[in-house]
Each structure stands twice: as C-alpha cells, then as structure tokens.
Design a protein around this motif. Structure first.
Motif, PDB file in Angstrom:
ATOM      1  N   THR A 108       0.842  -1.187   0.000  1.00  0.00           N
ATOM      2  CA  THR A 108       0.000   0.000   0.000  1.00  0.00           C
ATOM      3  C   THR A 108       0.885   1.247   0.000  1.00  0.00           C
ATOM      4  O   THR A 108       2.107   1.151   0.159  1.00  0.00           O
ATOM      5  N   THR A 109       0.266   2.408  -0.156  1.00  0.00           N
ATOM      6  CA  THR A 109       1.036   3.660  -0.163  1.00  0.00           C
ATOM      7  C   THR A 109       0.319   4.728   0.655  1.00  0.00           C
ATOM      8  O   THR A 109      -0.857   4.596   1.015  1.00  0.00           O
ATOM      9  N   ASP A 110       1.052   5.802   0.902  1.00  0.00           N
ATOM     10  CA  ASP A 110       0.472   6.950   1.598  1.00  0.00           C
ATOM     11  C   ASP A 110      -0.443   7.775   0.685  1.00  0.00           C
ATOM     12  O   ASP A 110      -1.122   8.693   1.143  1.00  0.00           O
ATOM     13  N   LEU A 111      -0.457   7.440  -0.614  1.00  0.00           N
ATOM     14  CA  LEU A 111      -1.281   8.189  -1.568  1.00  0.00           C
ATOM     15  C   LEU A 111      -2.763   8.101  -1.223  1.00  0.00           C
ATOM     16  O   LEU A 111      -3.562   8.958  -1.625  1.00  0.00           O
ATOM     17  N   THR A 112      -3.143   7.061  -0.483  1.00  0.00           N
ATOM     18  CA  THR A 112      -4.535   6.891  -0.067  1.00  0.00           C
ATOM     19  C   THR A 112      -5.055   8.116   0.679  1.00  0.00           C
ATOM     20  O   THR A 112      -6.228   8.471   0.560  1.00  0.00           O
ATOM     21  N   ARG A 113      -4.197   8.768   1.426  1.00  0.00           N
ATOM     22  CA  ARG A 113      -4.639   9.893   2.268  1.00  0.00           C
ATOM     23  C   ARG A 113      -5.208  11.045   1.455  1.00  0.00           C
ATOM     24  O   ARG A 113      -6.053  11.803   1.947  1.00  0.00           O
ATOM     25  N   ASN A 117     -10.599  11.748  -5.595  1.00  0.00           N
ATOM     26  CA  ASN A 117     -11.407  11.775  -6.816  1.00  0.00           C
ATOM     27  C   ASN A 117     -10.752  10.934  -7.903  1.00  0.00           C
ATOM     28  O   ASN A 117      -9.682  10.332  -7.694  1.00  0.00           O
ATOM     29  N   GLY A 118     -11.375  10.882  -9.075  1.00  0.00           N
ATOM     30  CA  GLY A 118     -10.872  10.043 -10.154  1.00  0.00           C
ATOM     31  C   GLY A 118      -9.499  10.460 -10.639  1.00  0.00           C
ATOM     32  O   GLY A 118      -8.667   9.611 -10.963  1.00  0.00           O
ATOM     33  N   GLN A 119      -9.242  11.755 -10.683  1.00  0.00           N
ATOM     34  CA  GLN A 119      -7.929  12.229 -11.125  1.00  0.00           C
ATOM     35  C   GLN A 119      -6.843  11.792 -10.166  1.00  0.00           C
ATOM     36  O   GLN A 119      -5.767  11.346 -10.576  1.00  0.00           O
ATOM     37  N   ASP A 120      -7.132  11.900  -8.868  1.00  0.00           N
ATOM     38  CA  ASP A 120      -6.164  11.445  -7.861  1.00  0.00           C
ATOM     39  C   ASP A 120      -5.904   9.951  -7.987  1.00  0.00           C
ATOM     40  O   ASP A 120      -4.758   9.488  -7.884  1.00  0.00           O
ATOM     41  N   LEU A 121      -6.968   9.189  -8.205  1.00  0.00           N
ATOM     42  CA  LEU A 121      -6.836   7.733  -8.295  1.00  0.00           C
ATOM     43  C   LEU A 121      -6.027   7.335  -9.524  1.00  0.00           C
ATOM     44  O   LEU A 121      -5.140   6.468  -9.433  1.00  0.00           O
ATOM     45  N   ASP A 158     -14.825   4.778   3.284  1.00  0.00           N
ATOM     46  CA  ASP A 158     -15.898   5.731   3.531  1.00  0.00           C
ATOM     47  C   ASP A 158     -15.591   6.632   4.733  1.00  0.00           C
ATOM     48  O   ASP A 158     -15.914   7.818   4.735  1.00  0.00           O
ATOM     49  N   GLU A 159     -14.938   6.051   5.755  1.00  0.00           N
ATOM     50  CA  GLU A 159     -14.651   6.829   6.957  1.00  0.00           C
ATOM     51  C   GLU A 159     -13.638   7.942   6.692  1.00  0.00           C
ATOM     52  O   GLU A 159     -13.621   8.967   7.366  1.00  0.00           O
ATOM     53  N   ARG A 160     -12.781   7.735   5.689  1.00  0.00           N
ATOM     54  CA  ARG A 160     -11.788   8.739   5.313  1.00  0.00           C
ATOM     55  C   ARG A 160     -12.241   9.604   4.151  1.00  0.00           C
ATOM     56  O   ARG A 160     -11.745  10.711   3.967  1.00  0.00           O
ATOM     57  N   GLY A 161     -13.130   9.058   3.342  1.00  0.00           N
ATOM     58  CA  GLY A 161     -13.532   9.758   2.129  1.00  0.00           C
ATOM     59  C   GLY A 161     -12.469   9.693   1.054  1.00  0.00           C
ATOM     60  O   GLY A 161     -12.310  10.640   0.270  1.00  0.00           O
ATOM     61  N   THR A 162     -11.734   8.559   0.987  1.00  0.00           N
ATOM     62  CA  THR A 162     -10.655   8.422   0.005  1.00  0.00           C
ATOM     63  C   THR A 162     -10.674   7.032  -0.625  1.00  0.00           C
ATOM     64  O   THR A 162     -11.187   6.070  -0.046  1.00  0.00           O
ATOM     65  N   PHE A 163     -10.081   6.938  -1.809  1.00  0.00           N
ATOM     66  CA  PHE A 163      -9.863   5.654  -2.470  1.00  0.00           C
ATOM     67  C   PHE A 163      -8.575   5.026  -1.942  1.00  0.00           C
ATOM     68  O   PHE A 163      -7.652   5.732  -1.512  1.00  0.00           O
ATOM     69  N   HIS A 164      -8.554   3.688  -1.997  1.00  0.00           N
ATOM     70  CA  HIS A 164      -7.388   2.960  -1.469  1.00  0.00           C
ATOM     71  C   HIS A 164      -6.868   1.980  -2.522  1.00  0.00           C
ATOM     72  O   HIS A 164      -7.229   0.800  -2.528  1.00  0.00           O
ATOM     73  N   PRO A 165      -6.007   2.465  -3.440  1.00  0.00           N
ATOM     74  CA  PRO A 165      -5.387   1.541  -4.406  1.00  0.00           C
ATOM     75  C   PRO A 165      -4.257   0.768  -3.731  1.00  0.00           C
ATOM     76  O   PRO A 165      -3.486   1.327  -2.951  1.00  0.00           O
ATOM     77  N   HIS A 166      -4.173  -0.527  -4.014  1.00  0.00           N
ATOM     78  CA  HIS A 166      -3.107  -1.338  -3.419  1.00  0.00           C
ATOM     79  C   HIS A 166      -2.864  -2.567  -4.290  1.00  0.00           C
ATOM     80  O   HIS A 166      -3.632  -2.855  -5.207  1.00  0.00           O
ATOM     81  N   TYR A 167      -1.787  -3.265  -3.990  1.00  0.00           N
ATOM     82  CA  TYR A 167      -1.430  -4.476  -4.727  1.00  0.00           C
ATOM     83  C   TYR A 167      -1.503  -5.689  -3.815  1.00  0.00           C
ATOM     84  O   TYR A 167      -1.057  -5.647  -2.657  1.00  0.00           O
TER      85      TYR A 167
END
Length: 318
Positions: A108-113, A117-121, A158-167
């Motif tokens: 995982t990465t800190d980018l989740t924070r 939105n779609g551009q961030d993802l 949902d609790e953070r309001g962010t997407f969580h990309p991971h491998y």
C-alpha cells in the motif's frame, strides 16, 4: 457392470457439479442486479455497458443433452463473468503455485490519504505501476529470480472519504541473497518513504490467499458475511472508470512461460454447464425472474435453481 457403474457415478458427479455451478451463477446474477441498477441510475457514458451487465445470462438454453448455454456481457462489473475469470486464473496458475513455496504480499502507499477523486486515483495508479517496475528491477539487481503474480485492487474508505489503491502479490521464494518478500517491501518503502511499514503485509500463500489474489470481482461481503453493495454507486463508478483498459492481473518470470489465458474475452464454451437431460424435450428456454432469483421455464414453470446464500469462501470454491 463395474465399468458401467463407474461411468454412471462420473456422470452423476458431473451433473451435481453443474448444478452447484448454476446455483452460484444464480447468486452472482442476483447480486449483479443489485450493483448495476444503482450504476445505471447515474446516467453517464457507461450506462449502456452497465445495462449489458444487468442483462448478462438473462436466458439459458438447455438442449436435449442437458447442455446449458447463455450469452455473457464480459464486463468488469458483472459478478457472473468475473467468477468465470477467477476460475480461469486459478486453473491456469495454481498448478505452478502448488509446486513452489511463495509469499502473499500486500503493498500500500500513503497516496490513499489524498486520493479523493478520479484524477487522484488515476495518478496514484500510474505512480504505483512505475514504482513497482523499479522494485522488480531492484530485486533482479540484487540477484533474485523474480517470479510473481500481481493484482491491482481499489477500495473506497468511507470513513476517510478516500480511495485505497493497493497491490496483492504472490511472489515465489526463488533462490536469492535473502527473503524476497521482505526485500520487496523494503524497496517499495524506498519508493514511498511516507508510507507506513505496518500497512504492508507478508504471509505464506495458502488457498485463501490464492482466492484473494485471483477473485476478479467487486467486494461483496462484510466481515460478518452479509451481502452488501460495497460502496456508493458514484464511487464504484469512479473505480471502474479509472481501471478501464488497465490490466488487473500481471505476471512476471516463470508465470509468463505459461500459456496466458484470455481473460477479458474468455471462451464461453468453457463456461457451459451440463444438467441431466429432460426426457422427451429437445430444448428448454429459461428466463431470469429477479423476484424468484432464478431462471424459469416459460412453458412449464420449472425453476432452474434453488437460491442459495453463499459465504465468500463457498462462492469462490469449486
């Protein structure tokens, strides 16, 4: 006589397996309806594709030999088609995995924070892909023979309001200077120094890890095995949009030597199911009735399946 009994046993086993598969297909069909109706309501450029998933496997034809066939949408948001893809992937790669010691790694990465939105993802997925390529090169430079399977997954927090990309990764424990999984995490954290070491994980590969890696479908279950719509429809739509035309599963090293299956446009013949033939009937047509959660023969009223509520483990087994 013994040979005849053996053939009958084999046939009965085949029919039972076909019925079990069809029951799971009914479950996946019903769940696809729950997902796609909310996605269709968004009225965006993917509406027609979501509708294709809604009508996937809507009609099943059973011929005189008991062969059941249908048409598939082959979209990524169809639970039915994704279960077929999961089976193809397991059948392709598990024989080699069974001969190797391997590790199940989550990166995982800190980018989740800040992935709101779609551009961030999209940006996060691009950064991760480039970083992973450098990690693989680094492992090779350190003397490892790198053989692995990597799956990209995106969830919504949902609790953070962010997407969580991971491998999720299964990496073989090939000969090398140390522990390849630990060194993979080490190199990954050099790429993302602000990421938490505790958010990365390493385990031994077991059957559950293989299912977790290869299941191609949307998250369906909560921890208490309740079936839920995983995220708000607009968030699910963003995930699908960002993953469009991107590889979900990538292979490296020895796994590339295996004949690679066609995942997106799978061979529908491999998804055919056999049930006991109906005496005196050359063809039956069964149409999906959502209120009954099964396919119903319009001529006889016969239901093709009995609805079963599966656990996640049972759904992906077999």
């Amino acid at each position: 006589m013994v040979k005849l009994e053996k053939n009958l046993d084999t046939l009965a086993h085949s029919y039972q397996k076909g019925q079990d598969t069809l029951n799971k297909r009914a479950f996946s069909k019903y769940y696809t309806h729950k997902i796609t109706l909310d996605l269709i309501a968004l009225k965006n450029v993917r509406e027609n594709s979501y509708r294709n998933a809604l009508y996937c496997s809507n009609v099943i034809r059973k011929d005189a030999d008991g062969k059941c066939t249908t048409t598939y949408c082959k979209t990524r948001w169809c639970v039915t088609c994704n279960r077929i893809r999961t089976g193809i992937l397991i059948n392709t790669y598990k024989p080699l995995l069974d001969t190797r010691k391997s590790y199940f790694v989550t990166l995982t990465t800190d980018l989740t924070r800040t992935c709101v939105n779609g551009q961030d993802l999209t940006s996060a997925l691009t950064q991760m892909q480039k970083a992973f390529a450098r990690v693989v090169r680094g492992l090779k430079n350190w003397g490892y023979n790198v053989s692995l399977i990597r799956k990209t997954e995106v969830t919504w927090k949902d609790e953070r309001g962010t997407f969580h990309p991971h491998y999720h990764i299964i990496v073989c424990d090939n000969s090398g200077p140390g522990n390849i999984a630990e060194d993979m995490v080490l190199l990954w954290l050099k790429e993302f120094p602000k990421s938490s070491e505790k958010s990365q994980s390493i385990g031994i590969t077991d059957d559950n890890a293989v299912i977790e890696l290869f299941k191609y479908t949307t998250k369906m279950w909560t921890k208490n095995n309740e079936i839920v719509i995983p995220y708000p429809a607009e968030k699910l739509d963003i995930i699908y949009a960002c993953m469009h035309r991107k590889k979900v599963v990538s292979v490296y090293g020895d796994f590339r030597k295996i004949e690679q299956p066609e995942i997106e446009e799978f061979n529908t013949d491999n998804a055919s199911i056999y049930l006991p033939p109906t005496e005196g009937i050359t063809e039956q047509i069964f149409e999906w009735v959502d209120d009954y959660r099964t396919w119903v023969c319009q001529d006889t009223g016969e239901c093709l399946t009995t609805f079963t509520k599966y656990t996640e483990e049972d759904f992906f087994s077999g």
